[in-house]
Design a protein around this motif. Structure first.
Motif, PDB file in Angstrom:
ATOM      1  N   GLU A   1       0.829  -1.211   0.000  1.00  0.00           N
ATOM      2  CA  GLU A   1       0.000   0.000   0.000  1.00  0.00           C
ATOM      3  C   GLU A   1       0.861   1.258   0.000  1.00  0.00           C
ATOM      4  N   LEU A   2       1.939   1.223   0.792  1.00  0.00           N
ATOM      5  CA  LEU A   2       2.837   2.373   0.853  1.00  0.00           C
ATOM      6  C   LEU A   2       3.514   2.623  -0.487  1.00  0.00           C
ATOM      7  N   VAL A   3       3.955   1.529  -1.140  1.00  0.00           N
ATOM      8  CA  VAL A   3       4.611   1.654  -2.444  1.00  0.00           C
ATOM      9  C   VAL A   3       3.637   2.183  -3.484  1.00  0.00           C
ATOM     10  N   LEU A   4       2.418   1.663  -3.494  1.00  0.00           N
ATOM     11  CA  LEU A   4       1.416   2.127  -4.446  1.00  0.00           C
ATOM     12  C   LEU A   4       1.158   3.626  -4.280  1.00  0.00           C
ATOM     13  N   LYS A   5       0.998   4.045  -3.052  1.00  0.00           N
ATOM     14  CA  LYS A   5       0.719   5.452  -2.776  1.00  0.00           C
ATOM     15  C   LYS A   5       1.865   6.338  -3.260  1.00  0.00           C
ATOM     16  N   ARG A   6       3.099   5.912  -2.963  1.00  0.00           N
ATOM     17  CA  ARG A   6       4.260   6.712  -3.347  1.00  0.00           C
ATOM     18  C   ARG A   6       4.439   6.780  -4.859  1.00  0.00           C
ATOM     19  N   LYS A   7       4.293   5.639  -5.548  1.00  0.00           N
ATOM     20  CA  LYS A   7       4.496   5.614  -6.992  1.00  0.00           C
ATOM     21  C   LYS A   7       3.399   6.379  -7.731  1.00  0.00           C
ATOM     22  N   ARG A   8       2.175   6.294  -7.247  1.00  0.00           N
ATOM     23  CA  ARG A   8       1.084   7.040  -7.888  1.00  0.00           C
ATOM     24  C   ARG A   8       1.284   8.539  -7.725  1.00  0.00           C
ATOM     25  N   GLU A   9       1.718   8.956  -6.562  1.00  0.00           N
ATOM     26  CA  GLU A   9       1.995  10.372  -6.351  1.00  0.00           C
ATOM     27  C   GLU A   9       3.166  10.831  -7.209  1.00  0.00           C
ATOM     28  N   GLU A  10       4.158   9.966  -7.356  1.00  0.00           N
ATOM     29  CA  GLU A  10       5.326  10.304  -8.175  1.00  0.00           C
ATOM     30  C   GLU A  10       4.922  10.509  -9.634  1.00  0.00           C
ATOM     31  N   TYR A  11       4.060   9.648 -10.152  1.00  0.00           N
ATOM     32  CA  TYR A  11       3.612   9.785 -11.538  1.00  0.00           C
ATOM     33  C   TYR A  11       2.886  11.104 -11.759  1.00  0.00           C
ATOM     34  N   PHE A  12       1.971  11.435 -10.873  1.00  0.00           N
ATOM     35  CA  PHE A  12       1.230  12.681 -11.068  1.00  0.00           C
ATOM     36  C   PHE A  12       2.096  13.906 -10.780  1.00  0.00           C
ATOM     37  N   GLY A  13       3.205  13.687 -10.057  1.00  0.00           N
ATOM     38  CA  GLY A  13       4.205  14.752  -9.949  1.00  0.00           C
ATOM     39  C   GLY A  13       4.864  15.010 -11.297  1.00  0.00           C
ATOM     40  N   PHE A  14       5.117  13.921 -12.061  1.00  0.00           N
ATOM     41  CA  PHE A  14       5.654  14.079 -13.410  1.00  0.00           C
ATOM     42  C   PHE A  14       4.673  14.849 -14.290  1.00  0.00           C
ATOM     43  N   ILE A  15       3.390  14.558 -14.147  1.00  0.00           N
ATOM     44  CA  ILE A  15       2.361  15.237 -14.952  1.00  0.00           C
ATOM     45  C   ILE A  15       2.422  16.757 -14.697  1.00  0.00           C
TER      46      ILE A  15
ATOM     47  N   LEU B   1       1.962   8.263 -22.492  1.00  0.00           N
ATOM     48  CA  LEU B   1       2.976   8.154 -23.539  1.00  0.00           C
ATOM     49  C   LEU B   1       3.885   9.378 -23.586  1.00  0.00           C
ATOM     50  N   PHE B   2       3.330  10.555 -23.347  1.00  0.00           N
ATOM     51  CA  PHE B   2       4.156  11.759 -23.384  1.00  0.00           C
ATOM     52  C   PHE B   2       5.153  11.766 -22.224  1.00  0.00           C
ATOM     53  N   ILE B   3       4.684  11.428 -21.035  1.00  0.00           N
ATOM     54  CA  ILE B   3       5.593  11.402 -19.880  1.00  0.00           C
ATOM     55  C   ILE B   3       6.679  10.354 -20.074  1.00  0.00           C
ATOM     56  N   TRP B   4       6.301   9.188 -20.600  1.00  0.00           N
ATOM     57  CA  TRP B   4       7.316   8.159 -20.830  1.00  0.00           C
ATOM     58  C   TRP B   4       8.348   8.647 -21.851  1.00  0.00           C
ATOM     59  N   ALA B   5       7.875   9.294 -22.913  1.00  0.00           N
ATOM     60  CA  ALA B   5       8.780   9.718 -23.985  1.00  0.00           C
ATOM     61  C   ALA B   5       9.816  10.726 -23.498  1.00  0.00           C
ATOM     62  N   ILE B   6       9.387  11.727 -22.716  1.00  0.00           N
ATOM     63  CA  ILE B   6      10.353  12.752 -22.304  1.00  0.00           C
ATOM     64  C   ILE B   6      11.256  12.260 -21.175  1.00  0.00           C
ATOM     65  N   ARG B   7      10.863  11.190 -20.504  1.00  0.00           N
ATOM     66  CA  ARG B   7      11.731  10.604 -19.471  1.00  0.00           C
ATOM     67  C   ARG B   7      12.689   9.570 -20.058  1.00  0.00           C
ATOM     68  N   HIS B   8      12.526   9.253 -21.351  1.00  0.00           N
ATOM     69  CA  HIS B   8      13.421   8.303 -22.020  1.00  0.00           C
ATOM     70  C   HIS B   8      13.882   8.913 -23.340  1.00  0.00           C
ATOM     71  N   PRO B   9      14.726   9.925 -23.259  1.00  0.00           N
ATOM     72  CA  PRO B   9      15.141  10.648 -24.472  1.00  0.00           C
ATOM     73  C   PRO B   9      15.953   9.804 -25.444  1.00  0.00           C
ATOM     74  N   ALA B  10      16.545   8.701 -24.982  1.00  0.00           N
ATOM     75  CA  ALA B  10      17.334   7.865 -25.892  1.00  0.00           C
ATOM     76  C   ALA B  10      16.470   7.280 -26.997  1.00  0.00           C
ATOM     77  N   SER B  11      15.222   7.010 -26.692  1.00  0.00           N
ATOM     78  CA  SER B  11      14.319   6.471 -27.707  1.00  0.00           C
ATOM     79  C   SER B  11      13.214   7.455 -28.048  1.00  0.00           C
ATOM     80  N   GLY B  12      12.685   8.138 -27.011  1.00  0.00           N
ATOM     81  CA  GLY B  12      11.530   8.985 -27.250  1.00  0.00           C
ATOM     82  C   GLY B  12      10.324   8.141 -27.620  1.00  0.00           C
ATOM     83  N   TYR B  13       9.299   8.786 -28.165  1.00  0.00           N
ATOM     84  CA  TYR B  13       8.120   8.041 -28.567  1.00  0.00           C
ATOM     85  C   TYR B  13       8.318   7.451 -29.961  1.00  0.00           C
ATOM     86  N   VAL B  14       7.977   6.173 -30.109  1.00  0.00           N
ATOM     87  CA  VAL B  14       8.044   5.481 -31.394  1.00  0.00           C
ATOM     88  C   VAL B  14       6.689   4.835 -31.636  1.00  0.00           C
ATOM     89  N   GLN B  15       6.205   4.909 -32.871  1.00  0.00           N
ATOM     90  CA  GLN B  15       4.935   4.281 -33.194  1.00  0.00           C
ATOM     91  C   GLN B  15       4.981   2.794 -32.855  1.00  0.00           C
TER      92      GLN B  15
END
Length: 489
Positions: free
Chosen positions: A219-233, A279-293
């Protein structure tokens, strides 16, 4: 070849990927009498069904039609011609069903004063169409979902009630998940042959490495990771209109409406906005590949599985906006993190020049040449390159070749298998190609072969077919993975 007959080929004959186009089978002729056309010539005159223009998306939406009875179809024609039955016009297929209902015990019947041997020979006329519509109107109204768009993890003919063995497996999963420290190796062992729908969401979170094995920490991990994702947003999503990222966001925005266009769930604005953020958050956090179709497809299984925790049936038409906002946010964050874990293992598939895919296609060619030389030589004979059909198999993890319900079952095993999405997927692709041996060897030209390989008839597939595919893939892995020179010329 007359190019004008092929310019609109996809629109006319193969709107639904995964269905074998009835008209593409060439008449038998001497293959030496004419040369196979080049792939470049073929590609220039053919439109990809997955790269349709935005205005054509409406063609993919399911049109209202009388509901077909799958059991009657199986009874009438048998499983060997199920794909042909599905390709028939709706009114004719319904007329077949009505004819059988009227007289199940006789092999002939009267139509307009004439005796015909079977309902398959009945010619439609206004009176039969009216009787069909009257009978249809008397039936209970049910939402019409095309077979290719069904997400439920069952065979096309429907799933029987839970057996004693299935109930025992479900109890075993619940026992493992309820322990203070889940034995992940034991969980993988049980997950290999499929995960019960009731426990699939929590099992996927554990097997992907998103959740810890320790129950108290989850539960603690879920709470922390969900907050972290929306922090990226909050931190990054506003930059989608910046000059540096606007091309990335534009490509994502174009691709998302084309993701599973036959399934109403993915055409909802709420769902499409979720996918854009992921997809946008993943792409900018992984600049080596970015978004690919192709990456857009990889979100869908996670989203559907985590949504299934809150939907008992008919996921295809469920209105996601009706869920509480907190639930929607949790599904979105969990889908992001699990997709990220998956892509961490195959990121070289999406870096510049996509070397991971190039290597896997080359490995597939070598593997097929060793396990079925006839198919390998046949493809070479007609100048069909593995890259022309297998690139998509690797880029999309077979998601464009299989119904989504089959992909979810396949991923049960991929997450249970060590390096399932990278290494084991190669053997699944080899087994998948060999599965169509008879159909491949019946083609007599380049175009027929490529059309078949890009539109394999898997529309009716369910758990049973996927289980057989995985068993064959495991056999190939057992034979070749640790013996790279085995059977090598």
């Amino acid at each position: 070849m007359a190019t004008d007959n092929r310019i609109n080929f996809w629109r006319k004959n193969a709107k639904v990927p995964g269905r074998y186009p009835k008209d593409t089978k060439s008449k038998v002729s001497n293959p030496k009498s004419k040369k196979a056309c080049s792939f470049h010539e073929f590609a220039r005159s053919t439109n990809d069904a997955w790269d349709i223009d935005d205005e054509e998306d409406e063609d993919f939406l399911p049109a209202p039609a009388p509901t077909l009875s799958k059991q009657n179809q199986h009874h009438q024609a048998g499983e060997s011609v199920e794909s042909h039955i599905l390709a028939l016009p709706t009114t004719e297929a319904q007329n077949k069903e009505d004819a059988q209902d009227d007289d199940d015990d006789t092999e002939c019947e009267h139509v307009n004063g004439k005796v015909v041997k079977s309902s398959s020979e009945v010619q439609l006329n206004p009176s039969t169409v009216r009787s069909t519509l009257q009978k249809q109107q008397s039936l209970p109204v049910r939402p019409i979902i095309p077979l290719v768009a069904r997400i439920s993890d069952q065979n096309a003919s429907g799933a029987p009630p839970m057996t004693v063995r299935e109930k025992s497996r479900l109890d075993k999963f619940r026992q493992l998940l309820a322990s203070p420290n889940t034995d992940l190796e034991e969980l993988r062992k049980h997950s290999w042959s499929g995960i019960p729908r009731e426990v699939r969401p929590i099992t996927w979170r554990l097997l992907s490495g998103y959740l810890p094995a320790n129950k108290e920490r989850r539960e603690l991990v879920l709470k922390r990771k969900r907050e972290e994702y929306f922090g990226f947003i909050e931190q990054y999503y506003h930059s989608r209109t910046d000059e540096h990222y606007k091309d990335t966001y534009r490509q994502i925005h174009i691709d998302i409406p084309r993701t599973n266009p036959l399934i109403p769930l993915f055409q909802q604005p709420t769902v499409q906005e979720v996918f854009e953020r992921i997809l946008f958050i993943w792409a900018i956090r992984h600049p080596a590949s970015g978004y690919v179709q192709g990456i857009n497809d990889l979100v869908t299984p996670f989203f559907v599985v985590f949504l299934s925790e809150f939907v008992t049936e008919d996921v295809e038409n469920f209105e996601v906006a009706a869920l509480p906002l907190e639930t929607q946010r949790n599904i979105e964050a969990d889908s992001f993190w699990c997709m990220s874990k998956l892509l961490d293992g195959i990121q070289d598939n999406y870096t510049f020049a996509q070397p991971g895919i190039q290597n896997k296609v080359k490995a597939l060619e070598e593997l097929v040449s060793r396990i079925d030389e006839d198919i390998h030589n046949y493809l070479k004979r007609y100048e069909v390159e593995y890259l022309q059909f297998a690139f998509r198999w690797m880029n999309n993890l077979l998601m464009r070749e299989l119904p989504l319900r089959c992909t979810i079952r396949l991923w049960d095993t991929y997450q249970a298998e060590a390096e399932g999405f990278s290494h084991f997927h190669l053997y699944v692709c080899a087994a998948f190609l060999i599965e169509w041996r008879k159909e491949i060897l019946s083609m007599v030209d380049f175009q027929g072969l490529l059309m078949l390989l890009q539109n394999l008839p898997t529309i009716h597939w369910g758990n049973e077919e996927v289980n057989l595919l995985l068993a064959e893939a495991y056999r190939l892995k057992y034979m070749f993975a640790d013996a790279p020179s085995h059977y090598k010329r």
